[in-house]
Structure formats: structure tokens, C-alpha cells
Design an enzyme around this catalytic site. Structure first.
Site, PDB file in Angstrom:
ATOM      1  N   CYS A 167      56.181  12.270  52.969  1.00  0.00           N
ATOM      2  CA  CYS A 167      57.081  12.015  51.837  1.00  0.00           C
ATOM      3  C   CYS A 167      55.826  11.061  51.270  1.00  0.00           C
ATOM      4  O   CYS A 167      55.243  10.831  51.025  1.00  0.00           O
ATOM      5  CB  CYS A 167      57.890  12.373  51.657  1.00  0.00           C
ATOM      6  SG  CYS A 167      58.680  12.208  49.860  1.00  0.00           S
TER       7      CYS A 167
ATOM      8  N   HIS B  70      58.898  18.131  52.846  1.00  0.00           N
ATOM      9  CA  HIS B  70      60.169  16.772  53.993  1.00  0.00           C
ATOM     10  C   HIS B  70      59.714  18.372  55.136  1.00  0.00           C
ATOM     11  O   HIS B  70      60.981  18.592  55.836  1.00  0.00           O
ATOM     12  CB  HIS B  70      61.237  16.474  53.547  1.00  0.00           C
ATOM     13  CG  HIS B  70      60.946  15.496  53.059  1.00  0.00           C
ATOM     14  ND1 HIS B  70      61.433  13.754  53.474  1.00  0.00           N
ATOM     15  CD2 HIS B  70      61.490  14.890  51.756  1.00  0.00           C
ATOM     16  CE1 HIS B  70      61.332  12.914  53.001  1.00  0.00           C
ATOM     17  NE2 HIS B  70      61.205  13.756  51.659  1.00  0.00           N
TER      18      HIS B  70
ATOM     19  N   GLU C  64      60.862  17.700  58.303  1.00  0.00           N
ATOM     20  CA  GLU C  64      62.433  17.520  58.521  1.00  0.00           C
ATOM     21  C   GLU C  64      63.372  17.856  58.317  1.00  0.00           C
ATOM     22  O   GLU C  64      64.109  18.535  59.657  1.00  0.00           O
ATOM     23  CB  GLU C  64      62.040  15.502  59.402  1.00  0.00           C
ATOM     24  CG  GLU C  64      62.586  15.700  58.586  1.00  0.00           C
ATOM     25  CD  GLU C  64      62.081  14.673  56.946  1.00  0.00           C
ATOM     26  OE1 GLU C  64      62.886  14.597  56.333  1.00  0.00           O
ATOM     27  OE2 GLU C  64      60.887  14.806  56.696  1.00  0.00           O
TER      28      GLU C  64
END
Length: 284
Positions: free
Chosen positions: A117, A234, A236
């Protein structure tokens, strides 16, 4: 002993635990280099002096680590790419300074670098590119209150290392997959840094600027001499709901796992003395 990955910045280890979990799941030990507490946005004189010290452990600790994760967050100071404020939110100047030094230290040691990001945007700025400071289609890419996820499709170029990581083998054609989205700034093809190659483009809106990028990698990554990859989404945040792209064969959670595993595998290869990063990309 597991390789150790430097995490450039997190607000704290509760709010951003998902970064640390993703690194651990991939087989590495995360080392948090800075937090909101150790790197305040508005430092006093003593804090500023410590930040600017070339021996600051926020930077020098990378000498003992095996990779660098550039995390998400707020806007980058547009003066770093020669522009004034034109849609950016107030930058975190100490973070910009420290992450630039972290990036330069990691590059000097040929550490694998993964940007997420803000991290992909920072890679672009650090390598000489610039950013669209505020997308006219920002509402398609982030919730205005920054509390909910947005999601959309991206197109990943078949000739990229990114595509080989996602597909776990060289794909026959471009990949379309669903990703989450939390950004209002972006890289476009006309703003990409020298030495970076576009790997993924947005399919969020027909009104998006032409060539709105969702992924980049370095030319050296394609040659196998280094491992520098960035994604605008993202990975994660594996619990986010994302659309399923036409022909997509694995869910977003597995795409994310493969990305982090390829990153850690590159760090493992570098530590062992095997610098063939492109081959490592397939070891997911």
C-alpha cells in the site's frame, strides 16, 4: 534459525498485528523497527536529534536483518518527488525520513524489499517516481472514513514475477484477481520510477486514471539479481472479503500467503548465499 524481517513502521503491535502474523506464518521472525510511540509525527528536539543520528537503531538494525517490509499508512511528503501539497493529507515527516534511510540501507545490502500500500508508493518515490496525490475515483479505492474495506479486481501481467508467485507457475495469460483496497493516492504508468516495471493494473472503475497501477517490481527482480516487489493492496489482511476474478484459481488468502512466502524465501536464499531471487519466487 529463522530469517529476520525488518518491519519499517507500525502504529502498534495490536493494531497492526496482521503484518507480524503474516511474516511469522511465512516462516520468518518479524522485527519492528519503529512504532508511533518511538517515531512520533511531531518530535521534540531530543527526539529529532535521535531520528537524524546515522547510528539510529531504527536504521542500523537492518545490518543484522534479512529483509525489509515497507508497511501501509499515511501520505508521503510530496516534496520528496518535487511537488507541493495537492490533495495529500498531512505527511509524517519523521517516518518519511527514516523509511528513506531504511530503504537505502536495505538496497545497499541487497536485501529483499516488499512494499504494501503506502509501501509500494514509497518504493516508487524512493526510486525517483511520483504519485497521483488524490484519485478522482478515490471512493472506489477506500472508505472515506478509513473504517471499512473496499475491494475490486486487478489485472496481473503474465510476464511478471508477481504473476508467477500468485499462480505458483508461469501462467498462460494475464491473471485477474480480487483484492482489498485502502488508498486514495496511486502510481500511474506516467509516474513510475526508472528501474520499476508495472505488474498489475486496477480494474476498479472505468473512470480510473489511465494506467493506474496496483503492482510493481524492479527490473533487477525480473533479471534475478534482487527481490523488490510492491502491491497496492493489503495481503496481510487475509480476512477481508474480496471478489473472485474470472479464471482466479486460489482465494485471496492463498494469494497473500504465497506473496509473503516468496518474500521470506528470497530472504532465506540471500542468507544462504543463493542470490537467484527469480527462482526463489516460485518456491511458495
Amino acid at each position: 534459525m529463522a530469517v529476520r524481517i525488518g518491519v519499517s513502521f507500525i502504529r502498534d503491535e495490536v493494531v497492526h498485528q496482521n503484518y507480524l502474523d503474516a511474516i511469522r506464518e511465512a516462516g520468518a521472525e518479524p522485527v519492528v523497527l519503529t512504532t508511533a510511540a518511538t517515531l512520533p509525527q511531531w518530535p521534540n528536539q531530543d527526539e529529532a536529534t535521535a531520528i537524524l543520528d546515522p547510528n539510529n537503531p531504527m536504521i542500523s538494525e537492518l545490518d543484522d536483518l534479512d529483509g525489509l517490509l515497507l508497511t501501509g499508512g499515511g501520505d508521503i511528503d510530496p516534496m520528496l518527488y518535487g511537488e507541493g501539497m495537492n490533495g495529500s493529507q498531512t505527511p509524517h515527516w519523521p517516518r518519511d525520513h527514516v523509511e528513506m534511510a531504511q530503504y537505502q540501507r536495505a538496497r545497499a545490502r541487497n536485501l529483499p524489499v516488499f512494499g504494501i500500500c503506502r509501501g509500494i508508493q514509497f518504493l516508487n518515490v524512493a526510486m525517483g517516481g511520483s504519485l497521483v496525490q488524490h484519485l478522482s475515483t478515490a471512493d472506489q479505492h477506500r472508505d472515506g472514513a478509513w473504517k471499512k474495506t473496499r475491494s475490486h479486481l486487478v489485472q496481473v501481467a503474465s510476464d511478471s514475477v508477481l504473476a508467477r508467485i500468485i499462480a505458483a507457475e508461469p501462467p498462460d495469460g494475464d491473471l485477474t484477481l480480487g483484492v482489498n483496497s485502502y488508498h486514495h493516492q496511486a502510481i500511474t504508468r506516467d509516474r513510475i520510477a526508472p528501474g520499476l516495471v508495472p505488474t498489475a493494473t486496477s480494474a476498479a472503475s472505468e473512470q480510473d486514471p489511465a494506467g493506474l497501477l496496483e503492482g510493481v517490481e524492479s527490473e533487477g527482480t525480473r533479471l534475478g539479481s534482487e527481490w523488490i516487489i510492491g502491491v497496492q493492496w493489503h495481503p496481510e489482511r487475509v480476512g477481508d472479503k474480496t471478489p473472485w476474478g474470472p479464471g482466479q484459481v486460489v482465494p485471496f488468502r492463498e494469494v497473500s500467503r504465497r506473496l509473503f512466502r516468496a518474500f521470506v524465501a528470497a530472504a532465506e536464499a540471500r542468507r544462504s548465499g543463493d542470490e537467484t531471487h527469480e527462482l526463489v519466487a516460485l518456491q511458495v
